[in-house]
Design an enzyme around this catalytic site. Structure first.
Site, PDB file in Angstrom:
ATOM      1  N   CYS A  12       0.909  -1.297   0.047  1.00 14.13           N
ATOM      2  CA  CYS A  12      -0.010  -0.143   0.050  1.00 14.13           C
ATOM      3  C   CYS A  12       0.917   1.502  -0.018  1.00 14.13           C
ATOM      4  O   CYS A  12       2.242   1.200   0.002  1.00 14.13           O
ATOM      5  CB  CYS A  12      -1.182   0.036   1.155  1.00 14.13           C
ATOM      6  SG  CYS A  12       0.235  -0.130   2.782  1.00 14.13           S
ATOM      7  N   HIS A  39       5.633  -5.971   8.613  1.00 13.32           N
ATOM      8  CA  HIS A  39       5.466  -7.442   8.888  1.00 13.32           C
ATOM      9  C   HIS A  39       5.870  -8.177   7.883  1.00 13.32           C
ATOM     10  O   HIS A  39       5.106  -9.206   7.356  1.00 13.32           O
ATOM     11  CB  HIS A  39       4.146  -7.718   9.549  1.00 13.32           C
ATOM     12  CG  HIS A  39       4.044  -7.095  11.056  1.00 13.32           C
ATOM     13  ND1 HIS A  39       2.790  -6.367  11.278  1.00 13.32           N
ATOM     14  CD2 HIS A  39       4.999  -6.815  12.066  1.00 13.32           C
ATOM     15  CE1 HIS A  39       3.092  -5.792  12.711  1.00 13.32           C
ATOM     16  NE2 HIS A  39       4.249  -6.231  12.991  1.00 13.32           N
ATOM     17  N   CYS A  93       1.481   6.203   8.815  1.00 13.27           N
ATOM     18  CA  CYS A  93       0.775   6.325   7.556  1.00 13.27           C
ATOM     19  C   CYS A  93      -0.407   7.268   8.115  1.00 13.27           C
ATOM     20  O   CYS A  93      -1.035   7.478   9.100  1.00 13.27           O
ATOM     21  CB  CYS A  93      -0.154   4.905   7.342  1.00 13.27           C
ATOM     22  SG  CYS A  93      -1.169   4.967   6.071  1.00 13.27           S
ATOM     23  N   HIS A 121      -1.315  -5.959  19.042  1.00 14.69           N
ATOM     24  CA  HIS A 121      -0.645  -5.527  17.595  1.00 14.69           C
ATOM     25  C   HIS A 121      -0.245  -4.234  17.791  1.00 14.69           C
ATOM     26  O   HIS A 121      -0.601  -3.265  18.415  1.00 14.69           O
ATOM     27  CB  HIS A 121      -1.829  -5.651  16.468  1.00 14.69           C
ATOM     28  CG  HIS A 121      -1.272  -5.375  15.278  1.00 14.69           C
ATOM     29  ND1 HIS A 121      -0.964  -4.046  14.804  1.00 14.69           N
ATOM     30  CD2 HIS A 121      -1.015  -6.291  14.176  1.00 14.69           C
ATOM     31  CE1 HIS A 121      -0.579  -4.130  13.546  1.00 14.69           C
ATOM     32  NE2 HIS A 121      -0.521  -5.469  13.166  1.00 14.69           N
ATOM     33  N   GLU A 123       0.116  -1.471  16.016  1.00 16.51           N
ATOM     34  CA  GLU A 123      -0.898  -0.320  15.599  1.00 16.51           C
ATOM     35  C   GLU A 123      -2.033  -0.211  16.663  1.00 16.51           C
ATOM     36  O   GLU A 123      -2.289   0.911  16.992  1.00 16.51           O
ATOM     37  CB  GLU A 123      -1.582  -0.606  14.204  1.00 16.51           C
ATOM     38  CG  GLU A 123      -2.622   0.466  13.862  1.00 16.51           C
ATOM     39  CD  GLU A 123      -3.423   0.395  12.829  1.00 16.51           C
ATOM     40  OE1 GLU A 123      -3.117  -0.362  11.878  1.00 16.51           O
ATOM     41  OE2 GLU A 123      -4.524   0.754  12.752  1.00 16.51           O
ATOM     42  N   THR A 158      -6.931  -0.379  11.382  1.00 14.66           N
ATOM     43  CA  THR A 158      -6.828  -0.179   9.777  1.00 14.66           C
ATOM     44  C   THR A 158      -7.033  -1.196   8.969  1.00 14.66           C
ATOM     45  O   THR A 158      -7.642  -1.080   7.821  1.00 14.66           O
ATOM     46  CB  THR A 158      -5.836   0.892   9.442  1.00 14.66           C
ATOM     47  OG1 THR A 158      -4.721   0.115   9.706  1.00 14.66           O
ATOM     48  CG2 THR A 158      -5.958   2.251  10.092  1.00 14.66           C
ATOM     49  N   CYS A 188      -8.751   1.379   6.391  1.00 13.92           N
ATOM     50  CA  CYS A 188      -8.238   2.038   5.394  1.00 13.92           C
ATOM     51  C   CYS A 188      -8.419   1.655   3.953  1.00 13.92           C
ATOM     52  O   CYS A 188      -8.970   0.476   3.992  1.00 13.92           O
ATOM     53  CB  CYS A 188      -6.745   2.108   5.410  1.00 13.92           C
ATOM     54  SG  CYS A 188      -5.772   0.722   4.966  1.00 13.92           S
ATOM     55  N   ASN A 218      -2.983  -8.156   7.989  1.00 18.50           N
ATOM     56  CA  ASN A 218      -3.922  -8.045   6.884  1.00 18.50           C
ATOM     57  C   ASN A 218      -3.678  -9.122   5.927  1.00 18.50           C
ATOM     58  O   ASN A 218      -4.630  -9.464   5.210  1.00 18.50           O
ATOM     59  CB  ASN A 218      -3.630  -6.682   6.146  1.00 18.50           C
ATOM     60  CG  ASN A 218      -2.186  -6.611   5.326  1.00 18.50           C
ATOM     61  OD1 ASN A 218      -2.229  -6.925   4.295  1.00 18.50           O
ATOM     62  ND2 ASN A 218      -1.225  -6.219   5.811  1.00 18.50           N
ATOM     63  N   SER A 260       2.116  -5.621   2.974  1.00 21.00           N
ATOM     64  CA  SER A 260       3.989  -5.534   3.312  1.00 21.00           C
ATOM     65  C   SER A 260       4.466  -6.550   2.357  1.00 21.00           C
ATOM     66  O   SER A 260       5.554  -6.775   2.856  1.00 21.00           O
ATOM     67  CB  SER A 260       3.931  -5.543   4.579  1.00 21.00           C
ATOM     68  OG  SER A 260       3.174  -6.923   4.956  1.00 21.00           O
TER      69      SER A 260
HETATM   70  S1  SF4 Z   1      -3.231   2.174   7.370  1.00 21.44           S
HETATM   71 FE1  SF4 Z   1      -3.554   1.217   5.322  1.00 21.44          FE
HETATM   72  S2  SF4 Z   1      -2.660   2.217   3.874  1.00 21.44           S
HETATM   73 FE2  SF4 Z   1      -1.779   2.773   5.636  1.00 21.44          FE
HETATM   74  S3  SF4 Z   1       0.158   1.553   6.165  1.00 21.44           S
HETATM   75 FE3  SF4 Z   1      -1.641   0.528   7.179  1.00 21.44          FE
HETATM   76  S4  SF4 Z   1      -2.512  -0.919   5.429  1.00 21.44           S
HETATM   77 FE4  SF4 Z   1      -1.211   0.682   4.450  1.00 21.44          FE
END
Ligand code: SF4
Length: 298
Positions: A12, A39, A93, A121, A123, A158, A188, A218, A260
């Site tokens: 992405c 990752h 991001c 995780h 994030e 996301t 996202c 993801n 990734s």
């Molecule tokens: S939020 Fe979406 S666009 Fe941004 S790094 Fe993560 S997966 Fe990629």
């Protein structure tokens, strides 16, 4: 054997920009990336070869410059890094930043913060790090365990499948009919595109190959989505993981990849599958002698 490729797959823009930033900064000054930039072990090995250091613990960092990954981090964590005298480069991001801002707004409005995502995780740790008592849920059972609140303010990691997120928000509303539930959809766009492209691909294929790191959330979600629509789904990290006995000459084989996964790895998997198909057409070519593509981050 016929090969199909998902309409949206692989890197992405958030991951691509973070890698470019790390490589550019590393040419200027020694850089330590705090946590996994992506990752994907192949990408991380390439970064190490370029002299970029990767550390999970702040106490282990010895360079002046520290880079925050695309997954983002909390303001508290940023303050900790600054307090140790480091110069910070943020590759967060913008869509992760949007999730942080959405949660902060909901809390300012008086809602109790809830994140739909995977506990632990990176994030999610970053998203929740500034909000004491923030709840993280990923199932109806997690929601059942929540105490009632006048208002829940909900965002999501996301990279969660949007259908799951919406189903859990609906469940939260049913479980707490007296509570107000304010939801901001922070899944996202690249995740939504890859999820819907993977679903459409899996419906058309006998076998699907999903390429991505074992730790990539993801990628694992893409595997789960494909499995709902196709019985034969294989998760591989590299072309070398492919096994010829997974495929039959008449199969339609689909390829998709997590955000990734570098283009070069996807190309390597497609090349090997192409060679499998050619070997069936010319059975005297032994697959073991076929060339394996080399890795390079695009
Ligand atoms: S939020 Fe979406 S666009 Fe941004 S790094 Fe993560 S997966 Fe990629």
């Amino acid at each position: 054997m016929k090969l199909l490729r998902a309409d949206h797959l692989g890197f992405c823009f958030g991951v691509r920009d973070a890698l470019t930033l790390a490589q550019t900064e590393a040419q200027r000054t020694p850089v330590t990336v705090l946590g996994d930039l992506v990752h994907n072990q192949t990408v991380l090995a390439d970064l190490r070869e370029r002299g970029i250091r990767l550390e999970r613990e702040l106490s282990a960092v010895t360079t002046d410059t520290v880079m925050i990954t695309a997954h983002g981090t909390s303001e508290r964590r940023l303050a900790e890094v600054r307090a140790r005298g480091h110069h910070i480069i943020e590759a967060t991001c913008p869509l992760v930043r949007h999730a942080h801002e959405s949660l902060a707004t909901l809390v300012k409005q008086g809602c109790h913060p809830v994140v739909i995502g995977q506990k632990g995780h990176v994030e999610v740790v970053g998203l929740t790090g500034d909000f004491d008592g923030c709840d993280v849920v990923l199932s109806e059972a997690d929601i059942d365990a929540l105490p009632a609140r006048p208002c829940f303010g909900v965002v999501s990691q996301t990279t969660q499948p949007v259908a799951r997120v919406r189903a859990l928000v609906d469940y939260l509303r049913r479980r707490f009919p007296q509570s107000e539930v304010r939801f901001r959809d922070t899944v996202c766009q690249p995740t939504k595109q890859r999820q819907s492209a993977a679903e459409s691909l899996a419906r058309r294929c006998d076998v699907v190959v999903v390429i991505g790191g074992a730790q990539s959330n993801n990628t694992r979600e893409l595997v789960a989505t494909c499995q709902r629509h196709c019985r034969r789904v294989h998760h591989v990290q590299l072309a070398a993981d492919l096994r010829r006995d997974w495929f039959h000459p008449d199969d339609t084989v689909g390829v998709t990849a997590g955000t990734s996964t570098p283009d070069s790895v996807i190309a390597g998997v497609e090349l090997t599958l192409q060679r499998f198909a050619e070997a069936w057409e010319s059975p005297r070519v032994p697959v073991s002698t076929l060339p394996q593509p080399e890795f390079a981050v695009a």
